[in-house]
Design a protein around this motif. Structure first.
Motif, PDB file in Angstrom:
ATOM      1  N   LEU A   1      53.519 -26.606 -68.328  1.00 38.90           N
ATOM      2  CA  LEU A   1      53.301 -25.819 -69.546  1.00 38.90           C
ATOM      3  C   LEU A   1      51.822 -25.491 -69.720  1.00 38.90           C
ATOM      4  O   LEU A   1      51.464 -24.371 -70.090  1.00 38.90           O
ATOM      5  N   SER A   2      50.948 -26.457 -69.445  1.00 38.95           N
ATOM      6  CA  SER A   2      49.512 -26.219 -69.570  1.00 38.95           C
ATOM      7  C   SER A   2      49.041 -25.187 -68.555  1.00 38.95           C
ATOM      8  O   SER A   2      48.208 -24.326 -68.872  1.00 38.95           O
ATOM      9  N   PHE A   3      49.563 -25.270 -67.325  1.00 35.85           N
ATOM     10  CA  PHE A   3      49.202 -24.285 -66.306  1.00 35.85           C
ATOM     11  C   PHE A   3      49.670 -22.890 -66.718  1.00 35.85           C
ATOM     12  O   PHE A   3      48.923 -21.910 -66.599  1.00 35.85           O
ATOM     13  N   THR A   4      50.909 -22.799 -67.221  1.00 33.61           N
ATOM     14  CA  THR A   4      51.445 -21.508 -67.651  1.00 33.61           C
ATOM     15  C   THR A   4      50.652 -20.956 -68.822  1.00 33.61           C
ATOM     16  O   THR A   4      50.360 -19.754 -68.885  1.00 33.61           O
ATOM     17  N   ASP A   5      50.277 -21.821 -69.753  1.00 33.12           N
ATOM     18  CA  ASP A   5      49.523 -21.378 -70.923  1.00 33.12           C
ATOM     19  C   ASP A   5      48.140 -20.878 -70.522  1.00 33.12           C
ATOM     20  O   ASP A   5      47.630 -19.911 -71.097  1.00 33.12           O
ATOM     21  N   THR A   6      47.527 -21.526 -69.527  1.00 36.57           N
ATOM     22  CA  THR A   6      46.235 -21.064 -69.027  1.00 36.57           C
ATOM     23  C   THR A   6      46.359 -19.671 -68.416  1.00 36.57           C
ATOM     24  O   THR A   6      45.535 -18.781 -68.670  1.00 36.57           O
ATOM     25  N   CYS A   7      47.399 -19.468 -67.614  1.00 38.56           N
ATOM     26  CA  CYS A   7      47.621 -18.155 -66.998  1.00 38.56           C
ATOM     27  C   CYS A   7      47.932 -17.102 -68.055  1.00 38.56           C
ATOM     28  O   CYS A   7      47.454 -15.959 -67.974  1.00 38.56           O
ATOM     29  N   TYR A   8      48.723 -17.476 -69.049  1.00 39.97           N
ATOM     30  CA  TYR A   8      49.100 -16.537 -70.104  1.00 39.97           C
ATOM     31  C   TYR A   8      47.870 -16.097 -70.896  1.00 39.97           C
ATOM     32  O   TYR A   8      47.668 -14.906 -71.155  1.00 39.97           O
ATOM     33  N   SER A   9      47.020 -17.050 -71.267  1.00 41.60           N
ATOM     34  CA  SER A   9      45.797 -16.716 -72.002  1.00 41.60           C
ATOM     35  C   SER A   9      44.856 -15.874 -71.133  1.00 41.60           C
ATOM     36  O   SER A   9      44.223 -14.932 -71.623  1.00 41.60           O
ATOM     37  N   SER A  10      44.786 -16.198 -69.846  1.00 39.55           N
ATOM     38  CA  SER A  10      43.874 -15.494 -68.949  1.00 39.55           C
ATOM     39  C   SER A  10      44.330 -14.071 -68.642  1.00 39.55           C
ATOM     40  O   SER A  10      43.532 -13.263 -68.153  1.00 39.55           O
ATOM     41  N   SER A  11      45.579 -13.760 -68.925  1.00 38.27           N
ATOM     42  CA  SER A  11      46.071 -12.410 -68.656  1.00 38.27           C
ATOM     43  C   SER A  11      45.581 -11.401 -69.694  1.00 38.27           C
ATOM     44  O   SER A  11      45.612 -10.197 -69.440  1.00 38.27           O
ATOM     45  N   THR A  12      45.127 -11.879 -70.846  1.00 34.16           N
ATOM     46  CA  THR A  12      44.691 -10.958 -71.910  1.00 34.16           C
ATOM     47  C   THR A  12      43.320 -11.298 -72.482  1.00 34.16           C
ATOM     48  O   THR A  12      42.546 -10.388 -72.799  1.00 34.16           O
ATOM     49  N   ALA A  13      42.996 -12.578 -72.630  1.00 35.38           N
ATOM     50  CA  ALA A  13      41.772 -12.968 -73.334  1.00 35.38           C
ATOM     51  C   ALA A  13      40.488 -12.482 -72.663  1.00 35.38           C
ATOM     52  O   ALA A  13      39.595 -11.979 -73.352  1.00 35.38           O
ATOM     53  N   PRO A  14      40.308 -12.624 -71.342  1.00 32.80           N
ATOM     54  CA  PRO A  14      39.045 -12.160 -70.737  1.00 32.80           C
ATOM     55  C   PRO A  14      38.785 -10.676 -70.982  1.00 32.80           C
ATOM     56  O   PRO A  14      37.637 -10.280 -71.235  1.00 32.80           O
ATOM     57  N   ARG A  15      39.831  -9.870 -70.910  1.00 32.06           N
ATOM     58  CA  ARG A  15      39.658  -8.441 -71.167  1.00 32.06           C
ATOM     59  C   ARG A  15      39.250  -8.196 -72.620  1.00 32.06           C
ATOM     60  O   ARG A  15      38.382  -7.386 -72.919  1.00 32.06           O
ATOM     61  N   LEU A  16      39.882  -8.928 -73.553  1.00 29.53           N
ATOM     62  CA  LEU A  16      39.537  -8.789 -74.971  1.00 29.53           C
ATOM     63  C   LEU A  16      38.098  -9.201 -75.214  1.00 29.53           C
ATOM     64  O   LEU A  16      37.365  -8.541 -75.960  1.00 29.53           O
ATOM     65  N   ILE A  17      37.653 -10.289 -74.589  1.00 26.51           N
ATOM     66  CA  ILE A  17      36.284 -10.767 -74.758  1.00 26.51           C
ATOM     67  C   ILE A  17      35.279  -9.753 -74.204  1.00 26.51           C
ATOM     68  O   ILE A  17      34.267  -9.446 -74.836  1.00 26.51           O
ATOM     69  N   ALA A  18      35.568  -9.219 -73.027  1.00 22.29           N
ATOM     70  CA  ALA A  18      34.668  -8.237 -72.418  1.00 22.29           C
ATOM     71  C   ALA A  18      34.606  -6.952 -73.245  1.00 22.29           C
ATOM     72  O   ALA A  18      33.528  -6.370 -73.421  1.00 22.29           O
ATOM     73  N   ASP A  19      35.756  -6.513 -73.759  1.00 27.50           N
ATOM     74  CA  ASP A  19      35.784  -5.278 -74.550  1.00 27.50           C
ATOM     75  C   ASP A  19      35.039  -5.412 -75.869  1.00 27.50           C
ATOM     76  O   ASP A  19      34.644  -4.406 -76.467  1.00 27.50           O
ATOM     77  N   SER A  20      34.852  -6.647 -76.342  1.00 29.52           N
ATOM     78  CA  SER A  20      34.142  -6.853 -77.605  1.00 29.52           C
ATOM     79  C   SER A  20      32.651  -6.554 -77.483  1.00 29.52           C
ATOM     80  O   SER A  20      31.960  -6.445 -78.497  1.00 29.52           O
ATOM     81  N   LEU A  21      32.145  -6.423 -76.262  1.00 29.14           N
ATOM     82  CA  LEU A  21      30.730  -6.173 -76.041  1.00 29.14           C
ATOM     83  C   LEU A  21      30.416  -4.713 -75.741  1.00 29.14           C
ATOM     84  O   LEU A  21      29.269  -4.371 -75.522  1.00 29.14           O
ATOM     85  N   GLN A  22      31.429  -3.872 -75.683  1.00 22.87           N
ATOM     86  CA  GLN A  22      31.191  -2.488 -75.307  1.00 22.87           C
ATOM     87  C   GLN A  22      31.994  -1.543 -76.200  1.00 22.87           C
ATOM     88  O   GLN A  22      33.018  -1.919 -76.758  1.00 22.87           O
ATOM     89  N   GLU A  23      31.521  -0.329 -76.304  1.00 23.11           N
ATOM     90  CA  GLU A  23      32.199   0.662 -77.133  1.00 23.11           C
ATOM     91  C   GLU A  23      33.419   1.230 -76.430  1.00 23.11           C
ATOM     92  O   GLU A  23      34.460   1.437 -77.038  1.00 23.11           O
TER      93      GLU A  23
END
Length: 274
Positions: free
Chosen positions: A64-86
């Motif tokens: 479950l922890s491995f799946t949750d890490t993959c699930y978060s990594s499928s969207t969160a990094p893109r959201l974090i990166a987009d927060s720094l650019q227009e």
């Protein structure tokens, strides 16, 4: 992959267009994602390299922890990166990859939570038969079925979207490539596909939620506790309390998002944050 109507990219509006709010979101989500990823990875490493943690509950928890890490990594990094650019442009292929990846891990996590509910039920209601029922072969089979279910769920969603023609506009009112925002951009009638999305995602969430929360855990375990000692009755809620909480936090947003006609509401961008 053939791209309908020459659509090569989409533009996502994100959670906010305010520069100050974007900086706050960057810090907040970077912190939350870092804690989530590090915590889940630490759980996987600890369970993997501790020979004493070999019971089925730890095996399921590691998965479950491995799946949750993959699930978060499928969207969160893109959201974090987009927060720094227009500009928040994402290619057509990248959008499809994000959509399919998120639903693979989401589907697998839903089934894993149900599997862990069954493990909780056996541990409390049939403690003397626990080791005989929850064998290593059965545990591996259940985890394999969870991943297979997630893959089939994602494949069905992806096939629904790939057949859609997109002819503009290509602005997604979301911070991830999800089904309903994409359906709104299609230049064709998507009412039937919207119903198929409800049948695939919404009904799956409701059925799994009812199975583990209403039919399996709550009434059955409470009846079983009547014959347990006072110590056993106190230990059971602590055993399943965290699981109940995780189920509620995960399933309620899922059911709210997909158990309704295909449309995009302003609150829909807040639901995936959970």
């Amino acid at each position: 992959m053939e791209i309908p109507y020459n659509v090569t990219e989409f533009f996502m509006l994100g959670l906010s267009q305010n520069p100050e709010a974007q900086r706050v979101l960057f810090v907040a989500f970077l912190t939350i994602y870092g804690i989530t990823a590090c915590g889940n990875i630490l759980i996987v490493i600890t369970i993997t390299f501790r020979p004493t943690l070999v019971s089925p509950v730890y095996f399921f928890l590691a998965n479950l922890s491995f799946t949750d890490t993959c699930y978060s990594s499928s969207t969160a990094p893109r959201l974090i990166a987009d927060s720094l650019q227009e500009g928040r442009a994402i290619s057509y292929e990248g959008c499809m990859a994000q959509l399919s990846g998120a639903h693979v891990f989401e589907g697998a996590e839903i089934i894993l939570l149900t599997v862990m509910a069954y493990d909780c039920y056996v541990a409390i209601c049939k403690p003397l038969h626990y080791t005989a029922v929850m064998t290593r072969h059965l545990c591996a089979l259940l985890v394999g079925l969870a991943w297979l279910g997630g893959f089939l769920h994602s494949l069905a969603q992806l096939l629904l979207v790939l057949q859609l023609p997109f002819c503009g506009p290509h602005v997604i009112n979301h911070f991830v490539c999800d089904l309903y925002p994409l359906l709104e951009l299609a230049c064709t009638d998507t009412s039937v596909i919207g119903l198929l999305v409800v049948a695939n995602s919404g009904v799956s969430c409701v059925l799994n939620f009812l199975l583990l929360a209403a039919l399996l855990e709550v009434p059955v375990i409470l009846r079983s506790l009547r014959s347990h000692s006072a110590e056993g009755r106190l230990r059971a809620p602590s055993t399943c309390g965290a699981h109940f909480t995780a189920v509620a936090v995960f399933f309620v947003p899922c059911m709210f998002t997909y158990m309704r006609p295909s449309s995009t509401l302003s609150i829909d961008k807040n639901m995936p944050v959970f």
